[in-house]
Design a protein around this motif. Sequence first.
Motif, mmCIF file in Angstrom:
data_model
loop_
_atom_site.group_PDB
_atom_site.id
_atom_site.type_symbol
_atom_site.label_atom_id
_atom_site.label_comp_id
_atom_site.label_asym_id
_atom_site.label_seq_id
_atom_site.Cartn_x
_atom_site.Cartn_y
_atom_site.Cartn_z
ATOM 1 N N UNK A 37 30.439 36.046 45.499
ATOM 2 C CA UNK A 37 29.759 35.794 46.720
ATOM 3 C C UNK A 37 31.025 35.200 47.567
ATOM 4 N N UNK A 38 31.876 34.587 47.076
ATOM 5 C CA UNK A 38 32.892 33.808 48.039
ATOM 6 C C UNK A 38 34.214 34.211 47.781
ATOM 7 N N UNK A 39 34.463 35.223 46.944
ATOM 8 C CA UNK A 39 35.809 35.799 46.814
ATOM 9 C C UNK A 39 36.924 35.057 46.367
ATOM 10 N N UNK A 40 36.395 34.038 45.458
ATOM 11 C CA UNK A 40 37.259 33.102 45.061
ATOM 12 C C UNK A 40 37.647 33.096 43.556
ATOM 13 N N UNK A 41 38.708 32.655 42.974
ATOM 14 C CA UNK A 41 38.919 32.562 41.715
ATOM 15 C C UNK A 41 39.531 31.371 41.181
ATOM 16 N N UNK A 43 30.378 28.072 45.486
ATOM 17 C CA UNK A 43 30.208 29.061 44.790
ATOM 18 C C UNK A 43 29.243 28.641 43.422
ATOM 19 N N UNK A 44 28.514 29.428 43.352
ATOM 20 C CA UNK A 44 27.281 29.246 42.230
ATOM 21 C C UNK A 44 27.655 29.785 41.164
ATOM 22 N N UNK A 45 27.561 31.480 41.329
ATOM 23 C CA UNK A 45 28.210 32.302 40.269
ATOM 24 C C UNK A 45 29.479 32.713 40.310
ATOM 25 N N UNK A 46 29.882 32.780 38.873
ATOM 26 C CA UNK A 46 31.096 32.765 38.514
ATOM 27 C C UNK A 46 31.081 34.056 37.292
ATOM 28 N N UNK A 47 31.897 35.015 37.624
ATOM 29 C CA UNK A 47 32.177 35.947 36.514
ATOM 30 C C UNK A 47 33.380 35.769 35.866
ATOM 31 N N UNK A 48 33.388 36.071 34.482
ATOM 32 C CA UNK A 48 34.610 35.928 33.667
ATOM 33 C C UNK A 48 35.691 36.987 33.887
ATOM 34 N N UNK A 49 36.972 36.598 34.087
ATOM 35 C CA UNK A 49 38.049 37.313 34.397
ATOM 36 C C UNK A 49 38.720 37.593 33.006
ATOM 37 N N UNK A 90 29.331 45.500 44.914
ATOM 38 C CA UNK A 90 29.650 46.017 43.703
ATOM 39 C C UNK A 90 29.782 44.756 42.665
ATOM 40 N N UNK A 91 30.704 43.829 43.344
ATOM 41 C CA UNK A 91 31.145 42.584 42.574
ATOM 42 C C UNK A 91 29.983 41.785 42.381
ATOM 43 N N UNK A 92 29.038 41.652 43.352
ATOM 44 C CA UNK A 92 27.987 40.678 43.328
ATOM 45 C C UNK A 92 27.124 41.455 42.175
ATOM 46 N N UNK A 93 27.031 42.733 42.012
ATOM 47 C CA UNK A 93 26.082 43.540 41.058
ATOM 48 C C UNK A 93 26.894 43.661 39.481
ATOM 49 N N UNK A 94 28.096 43.245 39.576
ATOM 50 C CA UNK A 94 29.062 43.154 38.155
ATOM 51 C C UNK A 94 29.212 44.723 37.761
ATOM 52 N N UNK A 95 29.383 45.453 38.995
ATOM 53 C CA UNK A 95 29.765 46.947 38.670
ATOM 54 C C UNK A 95 31.388 46.953 38.955
ATOM 55 N N UNK A 96 32.049 46.016 38.239
ATOM 56 C CA UNK A 96 33.522 46.369 38.568
ATOM 57 C C UNK A 96 34.153 47.529 38.036
ATOM 58 N N UNK A 97 33.489 48.370 37.109
ATOM 59 C CA UNK A 97 33.922 49.536 36.629
ATOM 60 C C UNK A 97 33.963 50.518 37.635
ATOM 61 N N UNK A 98 33.280 50.475 38.834
ATOM 62 C CA UNK A 98 33.320 51.410 39.886
ATOM 63 C C UNK A 98 34.550 51.353 40.686
#
Length: 240
Positions: free
Chosen positions: A59-63, A107-113, A165-173
């Motif tokens: 959501x915030x494009x932060x890592x 940010x609230x949601x964080x996806x594992x890198x 796509x990132x918000x939907x976790x569709x990084x593969x696309x």
Amino acid sequence: MSSSESPPSSPPASRPSPRRQISASQIWICVISTVALGVLLLIVIRTMGYVEGEEFSPTHFRSRTFSFYEIPLIHWQITPIQRESTTPPAALLFTQKNWVSPPPGDPVDWHLVSLQRGMEETYNADASLLLTQLRLRANGTGVWRKWSQDHPGLAGALWPAVAKLADRELYILMPRLLEMARQIDSPPALQSTISNYLTQEYASLIRDMRAAGQNELADALSAEAAEDENISTQSAAEHS
């Protein structure tokens, strides 16, 4: 008649109790064993209990990185989590230019890198597909930062789609989408390419999910595809 009494015999000299000697030995063995076990546990935790990784906020494009110590095998965290920002300059540019619009607040949601435990190999999750691209450099310059600055119209079409796509976790696309974007020089053409590509990929993913018996996930993908199609139709009507 007098009688002589023999003096009372003195008690035998006391000798150390064998039981006391055994108990003292046991105590020392216990102390030494405890210290040795503590040292061994410390070594194991230092070498195998260190956990580090990175996570990404769609959501915030932060890592940011994270690290802590845990007891191996049972994964029991024993130290606070240490975090440090690692946001690429390209991602900062996208939010500054409003190509990605973060919601208010932190940010609230964080996806594992990525994740590494002890001496294990690093595990790279799907979000690494995006972070690798955002950190891509050529001749000492960030590739996507420069591309976006040189082509703001294209960037305005690309990065909102990537953020969705990132918000939907569709990084593969994303790798294929980013590759196509660099070959197009017209924002309307890029918008059309993105729409067609995602329509095809969503259809393929939905078929795969249904074939695997993941009907709930397939239904969610169908709803997302329908939402995107409605937005695309409305946008086309507004510009006609």
